[in-house]
Motif scaffolding. Structure first.
Motif, PDB file in Angstrom:
ATOM      1  N   ASP A 314      14.385   2.462  10.386  1.00 29.01           N
ATOM      2  CA  ASP A 314      13.911   3.195  11.562  1.00 29.01           C
ATOM      3  C   ASP A 314      13.605   4.661  11.275  1.00 29.01           C
ATOM      4  OD1 ASP A 314      14.119   0.935  13.059  1.00 29.01           O
ATOM      5  OD2 ASP A 314      16.091   1.411  13.887  1.00 29.01           O
ATOM      6  N   ALA A 315      14.008   5.143  10.115  1.00 26.80           N
ATOM      7  CA  ALA A 315      13.729   6.538   9.758  1.00 26.80           C
ATOM      8  C   ALA A 315      12.266   6.764   9.410  1.00 26.80           C
ATOM      9  CB  ALA A 315      14.609   6.955   8.573  1.00 26.80           C
ATOM     10  N   PHE A 316      11.461   5.698   9.388  1.00 25.19           N
ATOM     11  CA  PHE A 316      10.046   5.806   9.016  1.00 25.19           C
ATOM     12  C   PHE A 316       9.143   5.285  10.133  1.00 25.19           C
ATOM     13  CE2 PHE A 316      12.521   5.062   5.155  1.00 25.19           C
ATOM     14  CZ  PHE A 316      12.138   6.138   4.358  1.00 25.19           C
ATOM     15  N   ILE A 317       8.003   5.940  10.286  1.00 21.14           N
ATOM     16  CA  ILE A 317       6.921   5.429  11.124  1.00 21.14           C
ATOM     17  C   ILE A 317       5.881   4.801  10.200  1.00 21.14           C
ATOM     18  CG2 ILE A 317       5.029   6.045  12.671  1.00 21.14           C
ATOM     19  CD1 ILE A 317       6.691   8.360  13.677  1.00 21.14           C
ATOM     20  N   VAL A 318       5.476   3.572  10.511  1.00 20.06           N
ATOM     21  CA  VAL A 318       4.424   2.907   9.742  1.00 20.06           C
ATOM     22  C   VAL A 318       3.085   3.252  10.383  1.00 20.06           C
ATOM     23  CG1 VAL A 318       3.528   0.728   8.874  1.00 20.06           C
ATOM     24  CG2 VAL A 318       6.001   1.022   9.177  1.00 20.06           C
ATOM     25  N   LYS A 319       2.252   3.991   9.672  1.00 20.18           N
ATOM     26  CA  LYS A 319       0.976   4.437  10.220  1.00 20.18           C
ATOM     27  C   LYS A 319      -0.203   3.556   9.808  1.00 20.18           C
ATOM     28  CE  LYS A 319       1.744   9.309  11.036  1.00 20.18           C
ATOM     29  NZ  LYS A 319       1.130  10.633  10.885  1.00 20.18           N
ATOM     30  N   GLU A 320      -0.058   2.894   8.682  1.00 21.10           N
ATOM     31  CA  GLU A 320      -1.172   2.092   8.167  1.00 21.10           C
ATOM     32  C   GLU A 320      -0.619   1.028   7.242  1.00 21.10           C
ATOM     33  OE1 GLU A 320      -5.422   2.876   5.773  1.00 21.10           O
ATOM     34  OE2 GLU A 320      -3.861   4.428   5.831  1.00 21.10           O
ATOM     35  N   PHE A 321      -1.214  -0.147   7.274  1.00 26.41           N
ATOM     36  CA  PHE A 321      -0.824  -1.204   6.336  1.00 26.41           C
ATOM     37  C   PHE A 321      -2.059  -2.003   5.970  1.00 26.41           C
ATOM     38  CE2 PHE A 321       0.581  -5.336   4.931  1.00 26.41           C
ATOM     39  CZ  PHE A 321       1.659  -5.036   4.111  1.00 26.41           C
ATOM     40  N   SER A 330      -5.393 -10.578  -9.863  1.00 22.59           N
ATOM     41  CA  SER A 330      -4.103 -11.219 -10.086  1.00 22.59           C
ATOM     42  C   SER A 330      -4.059 -12.409  -9.138  1.00 22.59           C
ATOM     43  CB  SER A 330      -2.971 -10.222  -9.789  1.00 22.59           C
ATOM     44  OG  SER A 330      -1.718 -10.881  -9.701  1.00 22.59           O
ATOM     45  N   ASP A 331      -2.966 -13.170  -9.176  1.00 24.22           N
ATOM     46  CA  ASP A 331      -2.814 -14.219  -8.163  1.00 24.22           C
ATOM     47  C   ASP A 331      -2.272 -13.636  -6.857  1.00 24.22           C
ATOM     48  OD1 ASP A 331      -0.413 -13.666  -9.442  1.00 24.22           O
ATOM     49  OD2 ASP A 331       0.313 -15.723  -9.402  1.00 24.22           O
ATOM     50  N   HIS A 332      -1.930 -12.351  -6.861  1.00 25.73           N
ATOM     51  CA  HIS A 332      -1.511 -11.623  -5.664  1.00 25.73           C
ATOM     52  C   HIS A 332      -2.536 -10.548  -5.334  1.00 25.73           C
ATOM     53  CE1 HIS A 332       2.854 -12.916  -5.373  1.00 25.73           C
ATOM     54  NE2 HIS A 332       2.489 -13.397  -6.549  1.00 25.73           N
ATOM     55  N   PHE A 333      -2.503 -10.092  -4.089  1.00 25.08           N
ATOM     56  CA  PHE A 333      -3.308  -8.953  -3.667  1.00 25.08           C
ATOM     57  C   PHE A 333      -2.399  -7.742  -3.492  1.00 25.08           C
ATOM     58  CE2 PHE A 333      -5.423 -12.625  -1.361  1.00 25.08           C
ATOM     59  CZ  PHE A 333      -6.395 -12.809  -2.336  1.00 25.08           C
ATOM     60  N   PRO A 334      -2.904  -6.534  -3.751  1.00 27.15           N
ATOM     61  CA  PRO A 334      -2.075  -5.336  -3.544  1.00 27.15           C
ATOM     62  C   PRO A 334      -1.856  -5.061  -2.063  1.00 27.15           C
ATOM     63  CG  PRO A 334      -4.311  -4.719  -4.146  1.00 27.15           C
ATOM     64  CD  PRO A 334      -4.252  -6.208  -4.272  1.00 27.15           C
ATOM     65  N   VAL A 335      -0.676  -4.557  -1.737  1.00 31.01           N
ATOM     66  CA  VAL A 335      -0.405  -4.122  -0.364  1.00 31.01           C
ATOM     67  C   VAL A 335      -0.152  -2.615  -0.393  1.00 31.01           C
ATOM     68  CG1 VAL A 335       0.505  -6.352   0.363  1.00 31.01           C
ATOM     69  CG2 VAL A 335       2.086  -4.630  -0.489  1.00 31.01           C
ATOM     70  N   PHE A 336      -0.649  -1.944   0.640  1.00 27.47           N
ATOM     71  CA  PHE A 336      -0.617  -0.481   0.688  1.00 27.47           C
ATOM     72  C   PHE A 336      -0.195  -0.054   2.088  1.00 27.47           C
ATOM     73  CE2 PHE A 336      -2.779   3.458   1.855  1.00 27.47           C
ATOM     74  CZ  PHE A 336      -2.506   4.302   0.785  1.00 27.47           C
ATOM     75  N   THR A 337       0.686   0.928   2.157  1.00 24.95           N
ATOM     76  CA  THR A 337       1.131   1.408   3.468  1.00 24.95           C
ATOM     77  C   THR A 337       1.249   2.922   3.480  1.00 24.95           C
ATOM     78  OG1 THR A 337       2.804   1.134   5.202  1.00 24.95           O
ATOM     79  CG2 THR A 337       3.597   1.178   2.941  1.00 24.95           C
ATOM     80  N   ARG A 338       0.961   3.498   4.643  1.00 27.24           N
ATOM     81  CA  ARG A 338       1.146   4.938   4.867  1.00 27.24           C
ATOM     82  C   ARG A 338       2.330   5.116   5.800  1.00 27.24           C
ATOM     83  NH1 ARG A 338      -1.713   9.474   4.309  1.00 27.24           N
ATOM     84  NH2 ARG A 338      -3.507   8.251   3.577  1.00 27.24           N
ATOM     85  N   LEU A 339       3.272   5.966   5.401  1.00 26.12           N
ATOM     86  CA  LEU A 339       4.514   6.148   6.139  1.00 26.12           C
ATOM     87  C   LEU A 339       4.763   7.616   6.442  1.00 26.12           C
ATOM     88  CD1 LEU A 339       6.703   3.844   3.843  1.00 26.12           C
ATOM     89  CD2 LEU A 339       5.727   3.197   6.044  1.00 26.12           C
ATOM     90  N   LYS A 340       5.570   7.834   7.468  1.00 25.88           N
ATOM     91  CA  LYS A 340       6.038   9.180   7.769  1.00 25.88           C
ATOM     92  C   LYS A 340       7.538   9.136   7.997  1.00 25.88           C
ATOM     93  CE  LYS A 340       5.615  13.158  10.828  1.00 25.88           C
ATOM     94  NZ  LYS A 340       4.966  13.746  12.017  1.00 25.88           N
ATOM     95  N   LYS A 341       8.243  10.042   7.337  1.00 28.43           N
ATOM     96  CA  LYS A 341       9.688  10.172   7.543  1.00 28.43           C
ATOM     97  C   LYS A 341       9.902  10.963   8.835  1.00 28.43           C
ATOM     98  CE  LYS A 341      14.009  10.160   5.897  1.00 28.43           C
ATOM     99  NZ  LYS A 341      14.599  11.005   6.913  1.00 28.43           N
TER     100      LYS A 341
END
Length: 352
Positions: A314-321, A330-341
């Motif tokens: 809860d100490a973080f806000i998820v702004k983008e994913f 790869s057999d996986h895709f990259p995941v990317f997120t923008r966070l704010k403390k």
């Protein structure tokens, strides 16, 4: 009274069987896989069950038949599961100077054994990482490769095993890393590594996980006879039991940490599983907060498999994913997120 057709009766029988299987799949995330390892496989099929229930609901609705109530109730009960399956796009939160970004990516040893007919995979992955330019980078199935360019990260934690062919995990950071460690899984080549990262006045603990693989082929044209199908189900069941033990080790470990935590990586299981619920706990699934679409992170043909995650406290806000399913290196895709403390939970241990 007009007698119901044979096709309608058979269809409704299939609908009832589907409803029963869906209810079982709803319950299984709350039951440890070692209790019902074979049934736990149903959690992988829950997205398909939901889609089929929706189809039955629409079919009966168009015919104005009360049979629609069965799948309607099933979907209503499972409404919380729908948010894990698909997410509609929200307005993007504005980026701020204090934000930071994190990328997690299973790079499949940078195509070391040439699974893909592309000799430039290591440099291409480097380009993808450079384009996203994350502040923190977590790589699963990492192996040293001279064509991989990760010069923007002055701090790193790399954990490798093996003699001739070294492989493992890595965490790279633009912020100072003041402590590192790992969680070793018994009877497994998989593991978890972590790094305590200082960002301004705060220390953040980042875990990169790689749980036991179920080793399902992505080739749907592969011929499956009865014996092979039984073998695959048994292998999945055994992997789920191992993942249960691994998830409990992770949970015990992060429970003793007072820093605000981020857990990311390759869980090798769906968002409908016991393992997902156990590791996530009270944390936020970044996809559910700011993702879009199915969020598929594994390149499995015709099935939106989401098995790579970012969980934050809860100490973080998820702004983008973002799950970038256009990057097929790869057999996986990259995941990317923008966070704010948003609050100072732990202070910099280097400051007096």
């Amino acid at each position: 009274m007009k007698r119901e057709s044979l096709i309608s009766r058979i269809a409704f029988f299939c609908n009832k069987v589907l409803a029963l299987l869906t209810f079982l799949a709803y319950i299984l995330p709350f039951l440890a896989p070692n209790l019902f390892p074979f049934l736990s496989v149903l959690t992988l099929l829950l997205p398909l069950f939901l889609v089929l229930n929706a189809a039955f609901f629409i079919i009966w609705l168009l015919q104005l038949k009360r049979k629609m109530l069965l799948s309607g109730v099933v979907l209503l009960i499972g409404i919380t599961f729908l948010g894990k399956l698909y997410r509609f796009k929200d307005a993007k939160l504005e980026a701020e100077p204090d934000d930071f970004t994190l990328m997690s990516y299973n790079v499949r040893l940078f195509n070391k054994y040439e699974w893909l007919p592309n000799k430039n995979v290591p440099s291409d992955i480097s380009d993808v990482i450079q384009d996203y330019n994350p502040d923190i980078l977590c790589l699963q199935e990492f192996t040293p490769n001279e064509d991989v360019r990760l010069r923007n990260f002055p701090y790193k934690k790399i954990y490798l095993k093996g003699d001739k062919n070294k492989y493992g995990q890595a965490i790279f950071s633009k912020f100072e890393i003041v402590n590192t460690g790992k969680i070793v899984f018994p009877n497994s080549t998989n593991n978890v590594i972590f790094a305590d990262i200082v960002k301004k006045e705060d220390t953040i603990r980042v875990y990169s996980m790689h749980l036991q693989s179920v080793k399902i082929s992505t080739d749907i044209h592969e011929k499956l006879d009865e014996n092979k199908s039984k073998f695959i189900f048994k292998r999945i069941s055994e992997a789920f039991k191992q993942q249960q033990q691994q998830s409990e080790l992770i949970k015990d470990h992060y429970a003793s940490c007072s820093y605000p935590k981020i857990i990311c990586g390759d869980m090798n299981n769906s968002a409908f599983s016991y393992v997902y619920s156990n590791i996530k706990g009270e944390m936020t699934d970044a996809f559910q907060q700011a993702g879009q679409g199915f969020g598929e992170s594994y390149n499995f043909k015709y099935y939106p498999a989401r098995i790579d995650y970012v969980f934050v406290e809860d100490a973080f806000i998820v702004k983008e994913f973002i799950t970038d399913n256009q990057v097929k290196l790869s057999d996986h895709f990259p995941v990317f997120t923008r966070l704010k403390k948003i609050e100072s939970v732990a202070t910099n241990p280097l400051k007096k």
